[in-house]
Write a protein that holds these residues in place. Structure first.
Motif, mmCIF file in Angstrom:
data_model
loop_
_atom_site.group_PDB
_atom_site.id
_atom_site.type_symbol
_atom_site.label_atom_id
_atom_site.label_comp_id
_atom_site.label_asym_id
_atom_site.label_seq_id
_atom_site.Cartn_x
_atom_site.Cartn_y
_atom_site.Cartn_z
ATOM 1 N N ARG A 359 -54.532 -7.679 -17.214
ATOM 2 C CA ARG A 359 -54.312 -6.945 -18.652
ATOM 3 C C ARG A 359 -55.315 -8.034 -19.631
ATOM 4 N NH1 ARG A 359 -50.137 -2.964 -19.030
ATOM 5 N NH2 ARG A 359 -49.920 -2.148 -16.872
ATOM 6 N N VAL A 360 -56.095 -7.659 -20.464
ATOM 7 C CA VAL A 360 -56.649 -8.577 -21.325
ATOM 8 C C VAL A 360 -55.890 -8.763 -22.609
ATOM 9 C CG1 VAL A 360 -58.797 -8.927 -22.860
ATOM 10 C CG2 VAL A 360 -58.872 -7.662 -20.423
ATOM 11 N N MET A 361 -55.519 -10.207 -22.845
ATOM 12 C CA MET A 361 -54.523 -10.708 -23.963
ATOM 13 C C MET A 361 -55.542 -10.870 -25.119
ATOM 14 S SD MET A 361 -51.551 -10.523 -22.223
ATOM 15 C CE MET A 361 -51.067 -10.372 -20.478
ATOM 16 N N ARG A 362 -55.115 -10.522 -26.233
ATOM 17 C CA ARG A 362 -55.743 -11.054 -27.493
ATOM 18 C C ARG A 362 -55.521 -12.262 -28.022
ATOM 19 N NH1 ARG A 362 -57.387 -5.849 -31.589
ATOM 20 N NH2 ARG A 362 -58.573 -4.923 -30.090
ATOM 21 N N LYS A 363 -54.326 -12.537 -27.765
ATOM 22 C CA LYS A 363 -53.475 -13.686 -28.507
ATOM 23 C C LYS A 363 -52.895 -14.576 -27.543
ATOM 24 C CE LYS A 363 -51.562 -13.197 -32.768
ATOM 25 N NZ LYS A 363 -52.587 -13.439 -33.464
ATOM 26 N N GLY A 364 -52.445 -14.147 -26.377
ATOM 27 C CA GLY A 364 -51.946 -14.922 -25.481
ATOM 28 C C GLY A 364 -50.631 -15.736 -25.649
ATOM 29 N N SER A 390 -50.911 -8.412 -36.749
ATOM 30 C CA SER A 390 -49.881 -9.160 -37.116
ATOM 31 C C SER A 390 -50.621 -10.754 -37.563
ATOM 32 C CB SER A 390 -48.982 -9.660 -36.229
ATOM 33 O OG SER A 390 -49.692 -10.402 -35.062
ATOM 34 N N GLY A 391 -51.785 -10.969 -37.287
ATOM 35 C CA GLY A 391 -52.539 -12.329 -37.659
ATOM 36 C C GLY A 391 -52.801 -12.161 -39.108
ATOM 37 N N SER A 392 -52.629 -10.995 -39.724
ATOM 38 C CA SER A 392 -52.935 -10.968 -41.389
ATOM 39 C C SER A 392 -51.700 -11.236 -42.084
ATOM 40 C CB SER A 392 -53.569 -9.712 -41.741
ATOM 41 O OG SER A 392 -54.645 -9.266 -41.178
ATOM 42 N N ARG A 440 -40.950 1.075 -36.565
ATOM 43 C CA ARG A 440 -40.381 0.961 -35.211
ATOM 44 C C ARG A 440 -39.498 2.274 -34.878
ATOM 45 N NH1 ARG A 440 -35.576 1.003 -33.656
ATOM 46 N NH2 ARG A 440 -34.831 0.102 -31.353
ATOM 47 N N GLU A 441 -38.683 2.691 -35.878
ATOM 48 C CA GLU A 441 -37.975 3.822 -35.768
ATOM 49 C C GLU A 441 -38.939 5.147 -35.429
ATOM 50 O OE1 GLU A 441 -37.401 1.787 -37.763
ATOM 51 O OE2 GLU A 441 -35.537 0.569 -37.136
ATOM 52 N N HIS A 442 -39.689 4.819 -36.405
ATOM 53 C CA HIS A 442 -40.877 6.154 -36.327
ATOM 54 C C HIS A 442 -41.651 6.287 -35.290
ATOM 55 C CE1 HIS A 442 -42.829 9.262 -38.547
ATOM 56 N NE2 HIS A 442 -44.081 8.693 -38.209
ATOM 57 N N ILE A 443 -42.325 5.068 -34.647
ATOM 58 C CA ILE A 443 -43.162 5.331 -33.460
ATOM 59 C C ILE A 443 -42.734 4.821 -32.235
ATOM 60 C CG2 ILE A 443 -45.186 5.067 -35.021
ATOM 61 C CD1 ILE A 443 -45.726 2.558 -34.124
ATOM 62 N N GLY A 444 -41.521 4.044 -32.245
ATOM 63 C CA GLY A 444 -40.784 3.586 -31.007
ATOM 64 C C GLY A 444 -41.636 2.263 -30.635
ATOM 65 N N MET A 445 -42.319 1.900 -31.432
ATOM 66 C CA MET A 445 -42.917 0.225 -31.173
ATOM 67 C C MET A 445 -42.694 -0.618 -32.305
ATOM 68 S SD MET A 445 -46.484 1.096 -29.153
ATOM 69 C CE MET A 445 -46.472 -0.523 -28.455
ATOM 70 N N PRO A 446 -42.362 -1.986 -32.106
ATOM 71 C CA PRO A 446 -42.274 -2.924 -33.269
ATOM 72 C C PRO A 446 -43.582 -2.916 -34.136
ATOM 73 C CG PRO A 446 -42.547 -3.892 -31.105
ATOM 74 C CD PRO A 446 -42.500 -2.557 -30.782
ATOM 75 N N CYS A 447 -43.412 -2.908 -35.684
ATOM 76 C CA CYS A 447 -44.626 -2.951 -36.580
ATOM 77 C C CYS A 447 -45.135 -4.433 -36.183
ATOM 78 C CB CYS A 447 -44.115 -2.627 -37.676
ATOM 79 S SG CYS A 447 -42.850 -3.808 -38.422
ATOM 80 N N CYS A 448 -45.958 -4.475 -36.927
ATOM 81 C CA CYS A 448 -47.032 -5.895 -37.143
ATOM 82 C C CYS A 448 -46.138 -6.968 -37.763
ATOM 83 C CB CYS A 448 -48.357 -5.771 -37.759
ATOM 84 S SG CYS A 448 -48.529 -5.286 -39.388
ATOM 85 N N HIS A 449 -45.483 -6.612 -38.668
ATOM 86 C CA HIS A 449 -44.337 -7.539 -39.285
ATOM 87 C C HIS A 449 -43.226 -8.011 -38.622
ATOM 88 C CE1 HIS A 449 -45.552 -3.867 -42.049
ATOM 89 N NE2 HIS A 449 -46.120 -4.733 -42.586
#
Length: 536
Positions: A359-364, A390-392, A440-449
């Motif tokens: 897999r290609v990692m953006r942030k490592g 999340s970088g923002s 997270r509850e809406h899409i099943g994945m953690p948000c950027c915050h």
């Protein structure tokens, strides 16, 4: 029930052809069913009269009457579809067609009248049932595909698998779109899928459907498709877009990007003030129904990343590509099966792609590496996008180990209504990182915050409370609760359902084992072939 004819109205007698009546008698003798005459998927007739006589015998046996009803003619005035209905029927729910040629039907549903007499033509699909067991938490239901030949909508139940692909769970051919027909469809669908209702259902903007869902699926969250709600946007807002520069972009930000109710309400009022649109009837109408379609009002409701029926419409688009609108029902089903086969093939491709670990990692960062290990490739790519966003943000500590603020680094450049700070808490019971945005509850994945806080705290893994199994490579790696219940219910050992569940559990484990490598696959398949030969 329907009988479809071709020209001429009667087909020529053929030596060796067994009539529907003879088949029913033989079936009764072999199986000792409750009725002698039993209408079923696949029954064909030589003429209208034969079809009527057959159904009439069935109606006598179960104590109700029948009558001819509506018919549909082709351009040459030949009868193409002839309805045979219960004699005391007031309104038909759903009509299934039985072609004069032998059909190859699957995913069919019962045909019923609103009296107590009922003709059932039903055949369930095990693959659709298994897909629903794993991915039936959030589904869409769409009636936009309509056969020109029969002038009837073919409604699709569609889910989303762990590769974010459309999976067709079932379909139903409907003649009338009424409250009673929709009630019957939803009730039968849930029954066919094992009795468990979906958590969320996404549909078009249809009042009769809304009533039916409220009555039949009272615990299911019903969400309107955003695309349907805004379908007349160009008609009513087109002139405004052409005259007022920037309106279209501002409007799309509100309908697409809002996370919280406070943000949505503030942005909406700002839009009306900025462009002087307080009296616009279309905007007032969609604003009044915002609780039924706008994402912020579904905080805490799982929708599997579905904010509109675009995923279902994508399946519909593929359906139209496979099945021309003027095809007969037997050709319709044949092409439907081809579509299902191709969707299965695409799913297998994604399973193989996810099995390759590179897999290609953006942030490592560690949480990104953990996501690469547990998520399917597609969902990892979506996690990577979130990680990049999340970088923002920067993190301010409110209460050490408990509460944090994720703040946008360019808050001065955001819209005046944009929320730039989000409170993130660490849940004590399971260590989950929970954000007030509710994504997270809406899409099943953690948000950027939440991801930013994870990175800030140097977490090595995504907390278990932030992982939704349906998005992982192990999404199917579990036994269903009702099967386990059967497994533990020794008092039910004599029942057929218990034996089926017992066999299914062991078969499920066998398939999992044999799928691990080419060698185990070949050995397992050879064993099954030998077993089949011994049985014969």
């Amino acid at each position: 029930m329907r009988h479809r004819s071709s020209v001429p109205d009667e087909r020529e007698p053929k030596k060796g052809r067994v009539s529907a009546f003879e088949k029913s008698l033989k079936s009764y003798a072999d199986n000792k069913s409750n009725v002698v005459i039993n209408p079923a998927v696949g029954v064909s007739f030589d003429s209208h009269a034969d079809a009527y006589d057959f159904c009439n015998l069935y109606s006598w046996e179960v104590a109700f009457g029948i009558r001819w009803n509506d018919s549909t003619n082709n351009a040459e005035e030949s009868v193409m579809v002839q309805e045979i209905v219960c004699s005391c029927e007031a309104s038909r729910y759903v009509q299934l067609m039985v072609p004069s040629g032998k059909p190859e039907l699957s995913n069919t549903a019962p045909v019923s009248t609103d009296c107590k007499a009922r003709i059932q033509l039903r055949k369930s699909d095990d693959n659709g049932w298994m897909q629903y067991a794993h991915f039936g938490d959030a589904i869409t239901f769409d009636t936009t595909y309509r056969s020109k030949l029969y002038d009837m909508p073919f409604a699709l139940f569609v889910g989303v698998n762990n590769h974010y692909q459309s999976v067709i769970l079932g379909g139903v051919l409907m003649q009338h779109e009424t409250v009673e027909s929709f009630k019957w469809v939803f009730r039968e669908f849930v029954t066919l899928m094992g009795g468990k209702a979906p958590s969320t259902i996404l549909t078009g903007q249809c009042n009769v459907m809304e009533v039916a869902i409220h009555e039949v699926l009272p615990d299911t969250t019903h969400k309107w498709c955003k695309v349907h709600v805004l379908s007349k946007e160009n008609e009513f807002l087109g002139p405004i877009c052409s005259k007022k520069s920037g309106f279209k972009d501002d409007f799309q930000k509100i309908t697409d990007s809002m996370l919280t109710v406070r943000e949505f309400e503030s942005a909406w009022q700002h839009l009306l003030d900025k462009y002087n649109l307080h009296g616009n009837a279309f905007l007032s109408q969609i604003y009044d129904s915002r609780h039924k379609w706008a994402k912020p009002y579904f905080k805490g409701k799982f929708c599997a990343k579905q904010t509109s029926m675009q995923r279902n419409e994508c399946a519909n688009h593929m359906f139209k590509g496979y099945v021309p609108l003027n095809r007969s029902i037997n050709m319709f089903v044949r092409h439907y099966n081809k579509l299902q086969s191709d969707l299965d093939s695409k799913e297998r491709f994604e399973e193989s792609r996810s099995g390759k670990r590179s897999r290609v990692m953006r942030k490592g960062v560690p949480v990104e590496e953990h996501a690469a290990k547990i998520c399917t490739r597609t969902m990892f790519e979506k996690f990577d996008e979130i990680s990049f966003q999340s970088g923002s943000y920067v993190v301010d500590e409110k209460e050490r180990g408990k509460t944090y603020l994720a703040r946008h680094i360019r808050s001065d450049c955001q819209e005046c209504w944009s929320q730039v700070e989000f409170e993130v808490t660490i849940r004590a019971e399971d260590g989950a990182v929970v954000c007030e945005c509710g994504l997270r509850e809406h899409i099943g994945m953690p948000c950027c915050h939440a991801v930013k806080v994870m990175i800030h705290l140097g977490m090595l893994e995504i907390p278990a409370g932030n992982i939704v199994k349906r998005w992982t490579m192990d999404a199917r790696d579990n036994l269903l609760a009702d099967m386990i219940e059967h497994e533990n219910d020794k008092a039910a050992e004599s029942s057929e359902s218990y034996r089926q569940s017992k066999l299914f559990i062991h078969a499920f484990e066998f398939v999992k084992f044999c799928s691990r490598s080419v060698l185990t696959f070949e050995v397992g398949l050879a064993g099954l072939v030998r077993l089949g030969q011994e049985r014969l």
